[in-house]
Scaffold this motif. Sequence first.
Motif, PDB file in Angstrom:
ATOM      1  N   VAL A 178       6.404  23.769  13.497  1.00 34.25           N
ATOM      2  CA  VAL A 178       5.623  22.840  14.299  1.00 34.25           C
ATOM      3  C   VAL A 178       6.438  22.335  15.485  1.00 34.25           C
ATOM      4  O   VAL A 178       5.929  22.207  16.603  1.00 34.25           O
ATOM      5  N   THR A 179       7.717  22.072  15.271  1.00 36.11           N
ATOM      6  CA  THR A 179       8.580  21.614  16.363  1.00 36.11           C
ATOM      7  C   THR A 179       8.587  22.620  17.500  1.00 36.11           C
ATOM      8  O   THR A 179       8.559  22.258  18.681  1.00 36.11           O
ATOM      9  N   GLY A 180       8.596  23.902  17.152  1.00 35.01           N
ATOM     10  CA  GLY A 180       8.576  24.932  18.181  1.00 35.01           C
ATOM     11  C   GLY A 180       7.197  25.203  18.742  1.00 35.01           C
ATOM     12  O   GLY A 180       7.055  25.698  19.869  1.00 35.01           O
ATOM     13  N   ALA A 214      -0.485  16.040  21.133  1.00 37.33           N
ATOM     14  CA  ALA A 214      -0.537  15.390  19.820  1.00 37.33           C
ATOM     15  C   ALA A 214      -0.401  16.371  18.660  1.00 37.33           C
ATOM     16  O   ALA A 214      -0.398  15.946  17.499  1.00 37.33           O
ATOM     17  N   SER A 215      -0.277  17.658  18.950  1.00 30.77           N
ATOM     18  CA  SER A 215      -0.365  18.672  17.891  1.00 30.77           C
ATOM     19  C   SER A 215       0.706  18.518  16.830  1.00 30.77           C
ATOM     20  O   SER A 215       0.439  18.692  15.636  1.00 30.77           O
ATOM     21  N   GLY A 216       1.921  18.205  17.231  1.00 29.98           N
ATOM     22  CA  GLY A 216       2.997  18.079  16.249  1.00 29.98           C
ATOM     23  C   GLY A 216       2.720  16.990  15.243  1.00 29.98           C
ATOM     24  O   GLY A 216       2.796  17.195  14.025  1.00 29.98           O
ATOM     25  N   ALA A 217       2.368  15.797  15.744  1.00 30.15           N
ATOM     26  CA  ALA A 217       2.070  14.682  14.843  1.00 30.15           C
ATOM     27  C   ALA A 217       0.858  14.987  13.978  1.00 30.15           C
ATOM     28  O   ALA A 217       0.798  14.624  12.795  1.00 30.15           O
ATOM     29  N   TRP A 218      -0.132  15.661  14.554  1.00 26.52           N
ATOM     30  CA  TRP A 218      -1.354  15.980  13.802  1.00 26.52           C
ATOM     31  C   TRP A 218      -1.064  16.961  12.669  1.00 26.52           C
ATOM     32  O   TRP A 218      -1.501  16.778  11.531  1.00 26.52           O
ATOM     33  N   LEU A 220       1.664  17.559  11.108  1.00 26.79           N
ATOM     34  CA  LEU A 220       2.544  17.017  10.069  1.00 26.79           C
ATOM     35  C   LEU A 220       2.087  15.650   9.576  1.00 26.79           C
ATOM     36  O   LEU A 220       2.806  14.975   8.851  1.00 26.79           O
ATOM     37  N   GLY A 221       0.886  15.261   9.941  1.00 28.98           N
ATOM     38  CA  GLY A 221       0.418  13.919   9.647  1.00 28.98           C
ATOM     39  C   GLY A 221       0.139  13.646   8.183  1.00 28.98           C
ATOM     40  O   GLY A 221       0.091  12.488   7.767  1.00 28.98           O
ATOM     41  N   ARG A 222      -0.061  14.686   7.377  1.00 28.08           N
ATOM     42  CA  ARG A 222      -0.306  14.493   5.947  1.00 28.08           C
ATOM     43  C   ARG A 222       0.586  15.441   5.165  1.00 28.08           C
ATOM     44  O   ARG A 222       0.124  16.359   4.501  1.00 28.08           O
TER      45      ARG A 222
END
Length: 259
Positions: A178-180, A214-218, A220-222
């Motif tokens: 996700v970071t990448g 917002a994709s990274g936070a989304w 990994l959000g759960r």
Amino acid sequence: MTDPTPVESAEDIDPRWMTAALRRHGFEGDVTSLAFAPIGTGQMADSFRFRLSLGASSPSTPPPPSSVVVKMQAADPRSRKAGASGAYETEVRFYAELAPTLSIRVPECYAAMLPDESNRFALVLEDLAPAEQGDQIEGCDVEQARAAVVNLAGLHGPRWCDPALKEMEWLRGSDGEVTGLQPLLGGFAEQFIEHYGSRVSKDDALVLRAFAEASGAWLLGRSERFSAVHADYRLDNLLFATPAGGSPVAAVDWQTVMV
């Protein structure tokens, strides 16, 4: 008969090698001759269909199949280098260690050989013909789409939130991916908006850019909810039944499986 080891090319696979590989799975009898032809369009590995001629076997044990698929390292040096970064080991271990614990339809694995020091590996797999590869350009019908989604539940459901998944050292976690991914999505969004120009409304462009940011936070959000994911589950990596037969759908190309 000694266990087979990975070889450099399909031409190096002879009846003795194939017999030993199939005996790993419990098949009896000998392969007396074989012929092969390339199949598929893999980017990091090469696949071949082997037609097998078989000798006599005991009526009390299952005979070997008359055809199998062998997946092995790419002949192209650049493709092999890409696969050697972990994809080869991931796919071999998926078939050997993870697939037996799932209910998703995949080719049955008859023999799985981990990469050697030369980045050679081998998978001897069930031949799913006459099923045919999907085409993500042409698309698929509703029944094929439904079969693909139901099959995907057989990957996610059986090991849903299973902490043992995170103990498999070869099975990558998603955090690094996700970071990448986030900066890539930003670039992709801009390319998409530029390419389609006036066909993308101002509101749609705002949504695309906002989601990329917002994709990274989304994603990994759960993090308390997790499962094994294919990470490349698309029509080109699915085989569908044809009028001649085959499973309704089966998933292949497990080099990118992760948690």
